[in-house]
Design a protein around this motif. Structure first.
Motif, short mmCIF file in Angstrom:
data_model
loop_
_atom_site.label_atom_id
_atom_site.label_comp_id
_atom_site.label_asym_id
_atom_site.label_seq_id
_atom_site.Cartn_x
_atom_site.Cartn_y
_atom_site.Cartn_z
N VAL A 111 5.69 13.44 9.01
CA VAL A 111 4.63 12.50 8.57
C VAL A 111 5.28 11.25 7.96
O VAL A 111 4.85 10.12 8.21
CB VAL A 111 3.66 13.18 7.57
N ILE A 112 6.33 11.48 7.17
CA ILE A 112 7.03 10.33 6.57
C ILE A 112 7.60 9.44 7.68
O ILE A 112 7.43 8.21 7.67
CB ILE A 112 8.14 10.82 5.61
N LYS A 113 8.25 10.05 8.67
CA LYS A 113 8.83 9.25 9.76
C LYS A 113 7.74 8.46 10.49
O LYS A 113 7.92 7.32 10.87
CB LYS A 113 9.53 10.18 10.77
N HIS A 114 6.59 9.09 10.68
CA HIS A 114 5.51 8.47 11.43
C HIS A 114 4.90 7.28 10.68
O HIS A 114 4.60 6.25 11.28
CB HIS A 114 4.43 9.52 11.71
N ILE A 149 5.27 2.25 0.80
CA ILE A 149 5.91 3.32 0.04
C ILE A 149 5.13 4.61 0.29
O ILE A 149 3.90 4.61 0.36
CB ILE A 149 6.01 2.99 -1.47
N ILE A 150 5.88 5.69 0.48
CA ILE A 150 5.27 7.01 0.65
C ILE A 150 5.81 7.90 -0.45
O ILE A 150 7.03 7.99 -0.63
CB ILE A 150 5.61 7.61 2.03
N PHE A 151 4.91 8.49 -1.22
CA PHE A 151 5.38 9.41 -2.25
C PHE A 151 4.60 10.71 -2.19
O PHE A 151 3.51 10.79 -1.62
CB PHE A 151 5.38 8.77 -3.65
N SER A 152 5.20 11.74 -2.79
CA SER A 152 4.57 13.05 -2.77
C SER A 152 5.19 13.91 -3.87
O SER A 152 6.40 13.92 -4.04
CB SER A 152 4.82 13.70 -1.40
N ASN A 153 4.33 14.59 -4.59
CA ASN A 153 4.83 15.52 -5.60
C ASN A 153 4.23 16.89 -5.34
O ASN A 153 3.00 17.05 -5.25
CB ASN A 153 4.42 15.06 -7.02
N VAL A 203 9.66 8.50 -1.91
CA VAL A 203 9.94 9.15 -3.20
C VAL A 203 9.23 10.51 -3.21
O VAL A 203 8.00 10.57 -3.13
CB VAL A 203 9.43 8.29 -4.38
N ILE A 204 10.02 11.56 -3.28
CA ILE A 204 9.47 12.92 -3.19
C ILE A 204 10.01 13.75 -4.36
O ILE A 204 11.21 13.72 -4.66
CB ILE A 204 9.95 13.62 -1.88
N MET A 205 9.11 14.50 -5.00
CA MET A 205 9.58 15.47 -5.99
C MET A 205 8.98 16.83 -5.64
O MET A 205 7.85 16.90 -5.16
CB MET A 205 9.17 15.05 -7.41
N THR A 239 0.85 -1.20 0.00
CA THR A 239 0.00 0.00 0.00
C THR A 239 0.88 1.24 0.00
O THR A 239 1.81 1.36 0.80
CB THR A 239 -0.92 0.03 1.23
N ALA A 240 0.55 2.14 -0.91
CA ALA A 240 1.29 3.40 -1.02
C ALA A 240 0.49 4.52 -0.38
O ALA A 240 -0.74 4.49 -0.35
CB ALA A 240 1.52 3.72 -2.50
N LEU A 241 1.22 5.52 0.11
CA LEU A 241 0.59 6.72 0.66
C LEU A 241 1.03 7.89 -0.21
O LEU A 241 2.23 8.15 -0.36
CB LEU A 241 1.06 6.91 2.10
N ASP A 242 0.05 8.59 -0.81
CA ASP A 242 0.34 9.77 -1.64
C ASP A 242 -0.03 11.01 -0.83
O ASP A 242 -1.21 11.26 -0.56
CB ASP A 242 -0.47 9.69 -2.94
N LEU A 243 0.97 11.79 -0.44
CA LEU A 243 0.76 12.96 0.43
C LEU A 243 0.52 14.21 -0.40
O LEU A 243 1.35 14.57 -1.24
CB LEU A 243 1.99 13.15 1.33
#
Ligand code: SAM
Length: 219
Positions: free
Chosen positions: A134-137, A115-119, A146-148, A47-51
């Motif tokens: 939030v990523i650490k948590h 996986i945590i990603f955010s653009n 993965v962040i852009m 499961t991915a988290l899109d922030l």
């Protein structure tokens, strides 16, 4: 040039419509290509988290790239979440859960994610540490990150030149947003400082005149 904050949430209907209909093919396909190079597992089933998912274009691209995955896509703007739900085809709907909630306070369905990603969320945050905390948590052990995001140019003139170069054909509202976003973005050394302050071990790379790409695996 000093950072100039822009409004944190994108809630205005005209702004949200323009953003959802904007042409983000180049940066969003680049985001997914780079993510795929980093997560080279077509059968990834976590499961991915899109922030700060906005209207969900990157969530949908991720779900299509990893047909066994699920995505929890979070945004503080109800208008963005509504667009995300309406723009998602029936076959993807069972795998993408759009969640309306403000980071960091929102309570998410899972305690941790694979996986945590955010653009393009970081530059919207008045306090950038919100993203890293939030990523650490929510990152489980061995989770991929993965962040852009945009980088702040050195001067107002450079920011104006970027709007002319990359958003010339976009509606005025998108040109204004892009300009404000460039002024609100961080510099490479500021982002490196935030990551160090959070105690995260992430690689940070400038990938264009205006984009930074950040990857890592949490311990
Ligand atoms: C520039 S948009 C990026 C949307 C999407 N990630 C994309 O790449 O198309 C930034 C989004 O972050 C959302 N946002 C800003 N601060 C937030 C917060 N604290 N919690 C949740 N969402 C937030 C805004 O409402 C907006 O939809």
């Amino acid at each position: 040039m000093k950072r100039v904050l822009e409004p944190e949430l994108m809630e205005d209907e005209a702004q949200v419509k323009a953003y959802a209909e904007g042409d983000f093919e180049a940066p969003h396909s680049q985001f997914i290509e780079r993510l795929r190079a980093f997560v080279d597992e077509p059968d990834f089933s976590g499961t991915a988290l899109d922030l700060g998912c906005g209207p969900g274009d990157i969530s949908r691209r991720f779900a299509r790239a990893y047909p066994l995955s699920r995505v929890h896509a979070v945004d503080g703007s109800a208008a963005m979440i509504n667009y995300g739900k309406l723009s998602t085809a029936d076959e993807l709907r069972p795998r993408i859960n759009f969640i309306h909630g403000l980071l960091p306070a929102v309570s998410l369905p899972q305690a941790n994610y694979d996986i945590i990603f955010s653009n393009s969320l970081l530059h919207h945050l008045p306090d950038p540490m919100v993203l890293w905390q939030v990523i650490k948590h929510y990152a489980g052990p061995g989770a991929r990150v993965v962040i852009m995001d945009l980088l702040r140019p050195a001067s107002i003139d450079e920011a104006r030149a970027m709007v002319r170069a990359y958003a010339a054909d976009e509606p005025d509202v998108l040109k204004r947003d892009f300009y404000q976003s460039l002024l609100a973005a961080f510099r490479m050394e500021e982002i490196a400082g935030q990551i160090a302050q959070a105690g995260l071990n992430l690689d940070i790379e400038q990938i264009s005149d205006r984009h930074v790409f950040i990857t890592g695996v949490t311990s």
